[in-house]
Write a protein that holds these residues in place. Structure first.
Motif, short mmCIF file in Angstrom:
data_model
loop_
_atom_site.label_atom_id
_atom_site.label_comp_id
_atom_site.label_asym_id
_atom_site.label_seq_id
_atom_site.Cartn_x
_atom_site.Cartn_y
_atom_site.Cartn_z
N LEU A 1 47.16 28.66 42.02
CA LEU A 1 48.27 29.60 41.93
C LEU A 1 49.11 29.65 43.20
O LEU A 1 50.19 30.22 43.21
CB LEU A 1 47.74 31.00 41.63
N GLY A 2 48.64 29.07 44.29
CA GLY A 2 49.31 29.20 45.57
C GLY A 2 48.66 30.28 46.40
O GLY A 2 47.90 31.11 45.89
N PHE A 3 48.95 30.29 47.72
CA PHE A 3 48.24 31.18 48.64
C PHE A 3 48.39 32.65 48.28
O PHE A 3 47.38 33.36 48.10
CB PHE A 3 48.74 30.96 50.07
N GLY A 4 49.62 33.14 48.16
CA GLY A 4 49.84 34.56 47.91
C GLY A 4 49.23 35.06 46.61
O GLY A 4 48.42 36.01 46.62
N PRO A 5 49.57 34.45 45.47
CA PRO A 5 48.99 34.90 44.20
C PRO A 5 47.47 34.79 44.14
O PRO A 5 46.79 35.63 43.57
CB PRO A 5 49.65 33.97 43.17
N THR A 6 46.93 33.74 44.77
CA THR A 6 45.47 33.58 44.78
C THR A 6 44.82 34.70 45.57
O THR A 6 43.81 35.29 45.13
CB THR A 6 45.08 32.22 45.40
N ARG A 7 45.38 35.04 46.74
CA ARG A 7 44.84 36.14 47.54
C ARG A 7 44.98 37.47 46.79
O ARG A 7 44.08 38.32 46.85
CB ARG A 7 45.57 36.22 48.88
N LEU A 8 46.08 37.64 46.09
CA LEU A 8 46.29 38.88 45.33
C LEU A 8 45.23 39.02 44.24
O LEU A 8 44.63 40.09 44.07
CB LEU A 8 47.69 38.87 44.72
N LEU A 9 44.97 37.94 43.52
CA LEU A 9 43.96 37.96 42.47
C LEU A 9 42.57 38.18 43.07
O LEU A 9 41.74 38.91 42.51
CB LEU A 9 44.00 36.65 41.69
#
Length: 273
Positions: A62-70
């Motif tokens: 998902l990419g860095f930001g979305p992955t960290r958010l999840l």
């Protein structure tokens, strides 16, 4: 028609401050066995949230930001279990500094609580690590879970002292605000929602939680067949992050809210007594 208390809105901030103060007194006077048992549970709960985070971010495209958010959403499991099921977490218990500031408990009482809870949290984390290792969770996803666990631990161990300390400060601002909001909630649903945003935020940003790190670092070390994780770096992280968590929770949340909502009240009481 007057609304029933359990159906009404959240407690106002000044009442939350009083509730935190009263809770601080109660927590400081809990017996040793109760504190240790509930602290062990909290360590296990936070570890389960940490494990879910590890699984969630593994091989994400998902990419860095979305992955960290999840991953942050997944990690919320830990504090939801602590607050709703009932447990004693060192970082959240930094809020009992409000009762100490109001001179309702002494320095010895607050230090006793923090020490017992921290020790219990560590036992709960290490016990969970043992179970996770024995269950061979690291082998899931063709070993990708284990690789991610090592990566997470290595990144944490490589942080400088100042990075770990300041990330610890910022982390416990979010954690104590989550606990603060949950104390102000009147229903289980409200408590979960109150926890969701601050905890998701601190994880997504990449801040450091001392108790979670008692799972992340030992788990990474346990499955690191190539010995790429520095034990000195891991120890430095734990010490610096614990100190940072203490500063963030006691000074930047408990201290600030005590000054805002309880200082004048306690000064009036002192003048009257």
């Amino acid at each position: 028609m007057e609304q029933e208390p359990y159906l009404s809105d959240a407690y106002p901030p000044q009442e939350i401050a009083r509730k935190v103060e009263r809770l601080g007194v109660a927590k400081a006077h809990d017996d040793t066995i109760t504190l240790l048992v509930l602290a062990i549970l909290a360590g296990a709960f936070i570890s389960l949230g940490s494990l879910l985070f590890t699984v969630t971010v593994t091989e994400s495209s998902l990419g860095f930001g979305p992955t960290r958010l999840l991953g942050g959403v997944s990690f919320c499991l830990g504090l939801v279990l602590v607050v709703v099921a009932g447990a004693e977490l060192f970082t959240g218990n930094n809020l009992i500094a409000m009762a100490w500031a109001s001179r309702l408990i002494g320095t010895r009482e607050i230090m006793r609580n923090w020490l017992l809870v921290y020790v219990g949290n560590v036992i709960g984390c290490l016990g969970t690590v043992l179970l996770v290792v024995w269950a061979d969770i690291a082998s899931l996803g063709a070993g990708s879970i284990g690789e991610m666990a090592v990566h997470i631990a290595r990144v944490k161990a490589d942080l400088t002292l100042s990075e770990a300390f300041t990330r610890g400060i910022l982390c416990n601002v979010f954690v104590c605000l989550a606990v603060w909001l949950a104390i102000g909630a009147r229903s289980v649903t409200d408590k979960i929602l109150a926890i969701f945003f601050p905890i998701t935020a601190f994880v997504a940003i990449g801040l450091e939680h001392s108790i979670a790190n008692w799972f992340f670092l030992p788990f990474g070390l346990a499955v690191d067949a190539s010995d790429t994780i520095s034990i000195i770096g891991a120890s430095r992280n734990i010490i610096a992050v614990t100190a940072g968590n203490l500063v963030g929770g006691t000074l930047l949340v408990a201290g600030v809210y005590w000054v805002a909502y309880l200082r004048a009240e306690r000064m009036r009481n002192d003048r009257q007594s």
